[in-house]
Write an enzyme that holds these catalytic residues in place. Structure first.
Site, PDB file in Angstrom:
ATOM      1  N   ASP A  85     -18.922  65.175 -16.071  1.00  0.00           N
ATOM      2  CA  ASP A  85     -18.153  66.423 -16.200  1.00  0.00           C
ATOM      3  C   ASP A  85     -18.082  66.916 -17.639  1.00  0.00           C
ATOM      4  O   ASP A  85     -17.607  68.017 -17.906  1.00  0.00           O
ATOM      5  CB  ASP A  85     -16.752  66.272 -15.622  1.00  0.00           C
ATOM      6  CG  ASP A  85     -15.894  65.230 -16.347  1.00  0.00           C
ATOM      7  OD1 ASP A  85     -16.288  64.779 -17.447  1.00  0.00           O
ATOM      8  OD2 ASP A  85     -14.835  64.862 -15.809  1.00  0.00           O
ATOM      9  N   LYS A 130     -16.479  67.002 -29.044  1.00  0.00           N
ATOM     10  CA  LYS A 130     -16.716  65.940 -28.082  1.00  0.00           C
ATOM     11  C   LYS A 130     -15.701  66.110 -26.955  1.00  0.00           C
ATOM     12  O   LYS A 130     -14.494  66.083 -27.198  1.00  0.00           O
ATOM     13  CB  LYS A 130     -16.550  64.581 -28.759  1.00  0.00           C
ATOM     14  CG  LYS A 130     -17.085  63.403 -27.970  1.00  0.00           C
ATOM     15  CD  LYS A 130     -17.046  62.156 -28.847  1.00  0.00           C
ATOM     16  CE  LYS A 130     -17.626  60.956 -28.132  1.00  0.00           C
ATOM     17  NZ  LYS A 130     -17.586  59.743 -28.991  1.00  0.00           N
ATOM     18  N   ARG A 169     -29.990  61.717 -35.541  1.00  0.00           N
ATOM     19  CA  ARG A 169     -30.080  60.309 -35.167  1.00  0.00           C
ATOM     20  C   ARG A 169     -31.537  59.844 -35.070  1.00  0.00           C
ATOM     21  O   ARG A 169     -32.463  60.669 -35.011  1.00  0.00           O
ATOM     22  CB  ARG A 169     -29.409  60.100 -33.797  1.00  0.00           C
ATOM     23  CG  ARG A 169     -28.040  60.750 -33.662  1.00  0.00           C
ATOM     24  CD  ARG A 169     -27.806  61.219 -32.232  1.00  0.00           C
ATOM     25  NE  ARG A 169     -26.593  62.042 -32.103  1.00  0.00           N
ATOM     26  CZ  ARG A 169     -25.434  61.616 -31.618  1.00  0.00           C
ATOM     27  NH1 ARG A 169     -25.321  60.368 -31.211  1.00  0.00           N
ATOM     28  NH2 ARG A 169     -24.403  62.422 -31.545  1.00  0.00           N
ATOM     29  N   ASP A 224     -29.768  56.138 -30.138  1.00  0.00           N
ATOM     30  CA  ASP A 224     -29.148  57.464 -30.208  1.00  0.00           C
ATOM     31  C   ASP A 224     -27.787  57.404 -30.879  1.00  0.00           C
ATOM     32  O   ASP A 224     -27.178  58.453 -31.133  1.00  0.00           O
ATOM     33  CB  ASP A 224     -29.016  58.070 -28.811  1.00  0.00           C
ATOM     34  CG  ASP A 224     -28.234  57.179 -27.860  1.00  0.00           C
ATOM     35  OD1 ASP A 224     -28.759  56.107 -27.502  1.00  0.00           O
ATOM     36  OD2 ASP A 224     -27.110  57.543 -27.479  1.00  0.00           O
ATOM     37  N   ASN A 225     -27.305  56.208 -31.186  1.00  0.00           N
ATOM     38  CA  ASN A 225     -26.056  56.042 -31.930  1.00  0.00           C
ATOM     39  C   ASN A 225     -26.301  55.539 -33.345  1.00  0.00           C
ATOM     40  O   ASN A 225     -25.390  55.020 -33.988  1.00  0.00           O
ATOM     41  CB  ASN A 225     -25.121  55.063 -31.206  1.00  0.00           C
ATOM     42  CG  ASN A 225     -24.522  55.660 -29.960  1.00  0.00           C
ATOM     43  OD1 ASN A 225     -24.415  56.878 -29.834  1.00  0.00           O
ATOM     44  ND2 ASN A 225     -24.145  54.821 -29.016  1.00  0.00           N
ATOM     45  N   ARG A 243     -15.014  66.741 -34.632  1.00  0.00           N
ATOM     46  CA  ARG A 243     -15.427  65.760 -35.633  1.00  0.00           C
ATOM     47  C   ARG A 243     -16.410  66.382 -36.620  1.00  0.00           C
ATOM     48  O   ARG A 243     -16.987  67.443 -36.365  1.00  0.00           O
ATOM     49  CB  ARG A 243     -16.012  64.516 -34.978  1.00  0.00           C
ATOM     50  CG  ARG A 243     -17.295  64.716 -34.193  1.00  0.00           C
ATOM     51  CD  ARG A 243     -17.730  63.407 -33.538  1.00  0.00           C
ATOM     52  NE  ARG A 243     -18.987  63.543 -32.822  1.00  0.00           N
ATOM     53  CZ  ARG A 243     -19.553  62.571 -32.131  1.00  0.00           C
ATOM     54  NH1 ARG A 243     -18.975  61.389 -32.050  1.00  0.00           N
ATOM     55  NH2 ARG A 243     -20.706  62.767 -31.509  1.00  0.00           N
TER      56      ARG A 243
END
Length: 491
Positions: free
Chosen positions: A114, A102, A176, A245-246, A169
């Site tokens: 970015d 991430k 998902r 999406d989470n 992570r």
């Protein structure tokens, strides 16, 4: 010899990925490692960075493509904008885990960003993931924090350059609800069926829970999410951005962006700076979980049944069980928090009456439950009056009415007080990741170059049920009339 990293997802679903080569920055170096997680993943902390930067891994790293409902509005094409899947590793128990980055640069799905991350949000997620794991909450893990050696620009909470960082992570998977939604937009039922079969196998789900795989997946995900959200509620956790999406299919907590923990108990609590209408408030989380599951079901209607109306009926039949699953999990967790273990029909009402009382008097959620057992069953019985006055002020009559009802209910338990107190202590942490302590520790790390407060807080949150004098400071709530806390996603 580096750990073997496979690329099963990327090889099986190339149409749901985009090739991506991580940008590590000019002076990438390991800043922090979760040693417990590294051991679980069979990774040597000294070899993590070199293993992840190998050419073989870089050439097969991908950004994952998915859709999602964001604050109720459907976005048909999202994906990992600043994240990337390195691959999968086999842990100590033989279970497969994703390795994920991430903040490693803009992917094809970055939508103008970015793709990088500031050190502050990365430290926050590293801390939160360990705190949640220690509280026995299913969660993605934060393996390591990597300094990139560059400065990046961010405008919240204050504008200016900040140190760049990458979070490494892990998760049982990063699949998902949004993945299923994206495949549904493709209209490819064969791909959707193959993806569902992959998820069922990857997470050892009951493939025969219903007549077809789609309903079986819905049942499995529903059970896991009901249990997960009940756990959040029992510790006062507010996710902050429960977009589809989470929401993982594995039932793990993911994306610790604008999350926070309750101090005073208030079902309407919102901490996220972007949740202006309270869609994802603490008390809304169970309902949003059900709403997200309905979106999952919608995305699979085409393979539930050829007849749309019949498919809807079958999906609704499964989803009708969500409330009962959640209510049972919620009741069991909160019953343990007040020392009740044998289910009685009125236990839910007793718990709700207490929570109404806590909300009315703005009682600190974690502190109240941590003190309840020792005060009324343990060594601090003499402090009962001070406890009541401190939490409920002059409105003691209502408190004593509830306390007497609680006592009468406890008298029906077959378990003795010593055992009840022991279970209550294991259900009620002494400390959670309180917002003011988290921010103070991160600010000291970034702006003063002092990592001491962060490492002390990390140790304390890794042991949330353990009493130590040096950790007492982290148990304290914020001062009265402190300004409302706001959290930011850090993108």
């Amino acid at each position: 010899m580096f750990v073997k990293i496979s690329h099963l997802y990327a090889e099986n679903f190339p149409q749901l990925t985009a090739p991506f080569r991580p940008i590590w920055g000019p002076k990438a170096s390991i800043l922090l490692v979760d040693d417990k997680l590294a051991a679980q993943l069979n990774l040597s902390p000294d070899e993590i960075l070199a293993a992840l930067q190998s050419d073989d891994v870089a050439e097969k790293t991908v950004a994952m493509l998915y859709a999602g409902h964001q604050f109720g509005q459907f976005n048909p094409r999202m994906g990992d904008g600043r994240a990337a899947l390195l691959g999968e590793v086999s842990g100590q128990n033989g279970m497969m885990f994703d390795l994920h980055l991430k903040g490693s640069g803009a992917t094809p799905y970055a939508r103008g960003g970015d793709g990088k991350a500031g050190l502050g949000p990365v430290l926050r997620e590293f801390l939160m993931a360990r705190a949640m794991a220690a509280l026995d909450v299913p969660t993605t893990g934060s393996l390591a924090v990597i300094e990139t050696g560059e400065q990046i620009w961010r405008d919240v909470p204050q504008p200016g350059p900040v140190p760049g960082a990458i979070l490494v992570r892990s998760a049982a998977s990063h699949l998902r609800v949004g993945h299923v939604q994206y495949i549904a937009t493709m209209g490819d039922d064969a791909l959707l069926s193959r993806f569902i079969e992959y998820v069922l196998n990857r997470h050892n789900m009951r493939a025969d829970a219903h007549e077809n795989m789609a309903l079986s997946l819905l049942q499995n995900v529903m059970e896991r999410q009901a249990a997960l959200i009940a756990k959040w509620m029992s510790i006062g956790f507010v996710h902050g951005v429960m977009n589809t999406d989470n929401m993982t299919l594995s039932g793990e907590t993911i994306d610790y962006g604008p999350c926070a923990f309750l101090d005073e108990y208030n079902p309407a609590s919102v901490f996220s700076s972007i949740d202006r209408r309270g869609r994802y408030a603490y008390g809304q989380q169970p309902a949003i979980g059900g709403w997200n599951l309905a979106r999952l079901a919608e995305a699979m209607l085409s393979i539930i049944d050829d007849n749309v109306e019949t498919a809807i009926e079958k999906a609704q039949s499964v989803l009708s069980g969500y409330t009962a699953l959640y209510d049972a999990a919620w009741r069991d967790l909160f019953a343990q928090k007040i020392g009740l273990f044998e289910v009685h029909k009125d236990d839910g009402d007793l718990i709700k009456e207490l929570l109404t009382l806590l909300a009315k008097h703005r009682v600190d959620f974690t502190q109240f439950f941590a003190e309840l057992g020792p005060i009324f069953l343990g060594e601090k019985k003499r402090d009962a009056d001070n406890f009541a006055a401190g939490h409920f002020g002059m409105d003691l009559a209502v408190w004593y009415e509830w306390k007497n009802a609680w006592q009468s209910r406890r008298d029906l338990e077959s378990m003795d007080e010593i055992r009840i107190l022991d279970v209550m202590r294991r259900a009620n942490p002494l400390r959670i990741a309180r917002n003011h302590h988290v921010e103070a520790a991160i600010n000291a790390y970034i702006y003063k170059g002092d990592d001491g407060p962060f490492k002390a807080l990390y140790a304390a949150l890794s042991n949330p049920f353990e009493q130590r004098e040096e950790w007492d400071i982290f148990d304290a709530p914020p001062q009265m009339n402190s300004p409302p806390f706001q959290s930011f996603c850090g993108t």
